[in-house]
Design a protein around this motif. Structure first.
Motif, PDB file in Angstrom:
ATOM      1  N   GLY A 246      44.338  38.595  44.531  1.00  0.00           N
ATOM      2  CA  GLY A 246      44.844  39.957  44.705  1.00  0.00           C
ATOM      3  C   GLY A 246      45.677  40.169  45.944  1.00  0.00           C
ATOM      4  N   LEU A 247      45.656  39.225  46.868  1.00  0.00           N
ATOM      5  CA  LEU A 247      46.387  39.404  48.117  1.00  0.00           C
ATOM      6  C   LEU A 247      47.878  39.578  47.882  1.00  0.00           C
ATOM      7  CD1 LEU A 247      46.335  39.477  51.208  1.00  0.00           C
ATOM      8  CD2 LEU A 247      46.517  36.979  51.197  1.00  0.00           C
ATOM      9  N   PRO A 251      49.251  43.216  49.797  1.00  0.00           N
ATOM     10  CA  PRO A 251      48.680  42.713  51.053  1.00  0.00           C
ATOM     11  C   PRO A 251      48.423  43.834  52.053  1.00  0.00           C
ATOM     12  CG  PRO A 251      51.019  42.151  50.896  1.00  0.00           C
ATOM     13  CD  PRO A 251      50.630  42.740  49.580  1.00  0.00           C
ATOM     14  N   ARG A 252      47.187  43.957  52.461  1.00  0.00           N
ATOM     15  CA  ARG A 252      46.784  44.985  53.428  1.00  0.00           C
ATOM     16  C   ARG A 252      45.419  44.582  53.976  1.00  0.00           C
ATOM     17  NH1 ARG A 252      45.945  46.863  48.294  1.00  0.00           N
ATOM     18  NH2 ARG A 252      43.809  47.497  47.789  1.00  0.00           N
ATOM     19  N   ALA A 255      42.262  43.203  51.895  1.00  0.00           N
ATOM     20  CA  ALA A 255      42.638  42.532  50.652  1.00  0.00           C
ATOM     21  C   ALA A 255      41.935  41.182  50.565  1.00  0.00           C
ATOM     22  CB  ALA A 255      44.149  42.348  50.573  1.00  0.00           C
ATOM     23  N   THR A 256      41.665  40.740  49.340  1.00  0.00           N
ATOM     24  CA  THR A 256      40.907  39.509  49.163  1.00  0.00           C
ATOM     25  C   THR A 256      41.809  38.290  49.006  1.00  0.00           C
ATOM     26  OG1 THR A 256      40.776  40.001  46.791  1.00  0.00           O
ATOM     27  CG2 THR A 256      38.888  40.629  48.176  1.00  0.00           C
ATOM     28  N   TYR A 257      41.288  37.184  49.468  1.00  0.00           N
ATOM     29  CA  TYR A 257      41.936  35.884  49.344  1.00  0.00           C
ATOM     30  C   TYR A 257      40.825  34.875  49.086  1.00  0.00           C
ATOM     31  CZ  TYR A 257      43.749  31.403  51.002  1.00  0.00           C
ATOM     32  OH  TYR A 257      44.094  30.076  51.106  1.00  0.00           O
ATOM     33  N   LEU A 267      46.735  37.041  55.894  1.00  0.00           N
ATOM     34  CA  LEU A 267      47.280  38.368  55.608  1.00  0.00           C
ATOM     35  C   LEU A 267      48.669  38.529  56.206  1.00  0.00           C
ATOM     36  CD1 LEU A 267      47.115  41.285  54.616  1.00  0.00           C
ATOM     37  CD2 LEU A 267      45.832  41.838  56.704  1.00  0.00           C
TER      38      LEU A 267
END
Length: 358
Positions: A246-247, A251-252, A255-257, A267
């Protein structure tokens, strides 16, 4: 939508494939109606490849996908499922075996239990790792029953990170035998690492690697092994996780990675990527979707969806023209290695081709 054959196998995949983990209530519940509508929207958009697994919602994804495809001519789509985890009834017997007095408590307990695996479903079953030959046969037989089909087109070894030797010595030969007998059209391995798929490409005759999260606009670890190995051997790669959990959609902070909050350096890199793509009038997610097609071994990109709206947005972004200057700027900014192949838009904005480094 284009289709590509997997290696030298009998199976072909559409350039966009629907990943069906969300149909198994990944993280959040999805209704039967929404799951069915999602598959319908993908079909209407030209998607003809669907990927599922017993792991996804303890079989719920397979049941919903099979129901949604029911009535479609079987030779008009490609279906992929996975082996390596057997589903066995929970020792508790599941909420259906509990008394009415305890039902609410048990449902809450079971739901929380499987959320530990990422799926919002009652834990009526347990997952048992099994990469034995017998486990492969039992897994596929159970998958066919849930899907309501008589065959699958692609069978993948699912996450054998801690079971590499058994997967190589027992599960792979079983899949090879099933392919030889025509029970499955193509076989391969699906993982979110590069090392073991590279080993399988070198030591076995798999047709395809499903590589999740390791060949994206954000990181290109796949170039260190599986992609060049596949190219050298005439095999195919399907790319999953193009948005890196979802990054690369938004991107904020937070956000997941890789299924966890993105570290600040990661990020920051995603934000730099977004700044470049937006200077060219292109959403970051559109560039992320198109990027993998620059490599000649990539046959398809696999993305998940939990609603028709998400499907339609994905298709729209994939079809969005992307100027070659965008890739050039990413290289100039040090966000892509100079040797990384990138797609170029064919005349008329149609089929992407490959652009080698200048």
């Amino acid at each position: 939508m284009r289709t590509n054959r997997l290696g030298g196998s009998a199976a072909a995949v559409s350039e966009l494939a629907l990943g069906c983990a969300a149909l198994g209530n990944l993280y959040h519940p999805v209704t039967d109606e929404a799951a069915h509508a999602t598959v319908e929207a993908a079909w209407d958009a030209g998607v003809r490849t669907f990927d599922t697994a017993p792991h996804y919602g303890l079989g719920l994804s397979e049941r919903r996908l099979g129901a949604a495809l029911q009535g479609r001519p079987r030779d008009t789509y490609t279906l992929s499922t996975k082996v390596g985890r057997l589903l066995v009834p929970s020792a508790r017997g599941g909420p259906g075996d509990e008394t009415d007095h305890d039902l609410a408590h048990d449902l809450a307990h079971d739901l929380a239990h499987d959320l530990a695996h990422g799926f919002a479903v009652p834990a009526t079953h347990r997952r048992i790792w099994d990469f034995s030959a017998d486990g492969v046969l039992r897994s596929l037989e159970a998958s066919l029953e849930r899907l309501g089909l008589d065959r699958v087109d692609i069978a993948l070894l699912h996450d054998p990170d801690d079971h590499a030797e058994q997967a190589l010595r027992e599960a792979y030969p079983a899949l090879e035998r099933l392919r030889r007998e025509g029970v499955v059209g193509a076989i391969g391995i699906g993982m979110n690492q590069s090392a073991l798929p590279t080993r399988f490409l070198r030591e076995t005759d798999i047709d395809v690697v499903l590589l999740a999260g390791r060949y994206t606009l954000l990181e290109q670890d796949g170039l260190t092994g599986p992609l060049p190995e596949a190219a050298a051997r005439g095999r195919s790669v399907v790319i999953g996780g193009v948005f890196n959990s979802g990054l690369l959609t938004a991107p904020r902070p937070g956000a997941t990675y890789d299924y966890a909050p993105a570290p600040r350096p990661v990020l920051d890199r995603a934000l730099r990527l977004q700044a470049v793509t937006e200077r060219h009038g292109v959403p970051l997610r559109a560039a992320a979707l198109r990027f993998p097609f620059g490599h000649p071994s990539v046959a398809s990109v696999l993305t998940g969806a939990r609603s028709p709206e998400e499907v339609r947005d994905t298709v729209e972004q994939l079809r969005r023209p992307i100027p070659d200057a965008l890739w050039d700027e990413l290289r100039a900014e040090g966000l892509l290695d100079p040797d990384t192949p990138v797609p170029v838009t064919a005349p008329g904005g149609a089929t992407p081709s490959r652009k080698e480094p200048s």
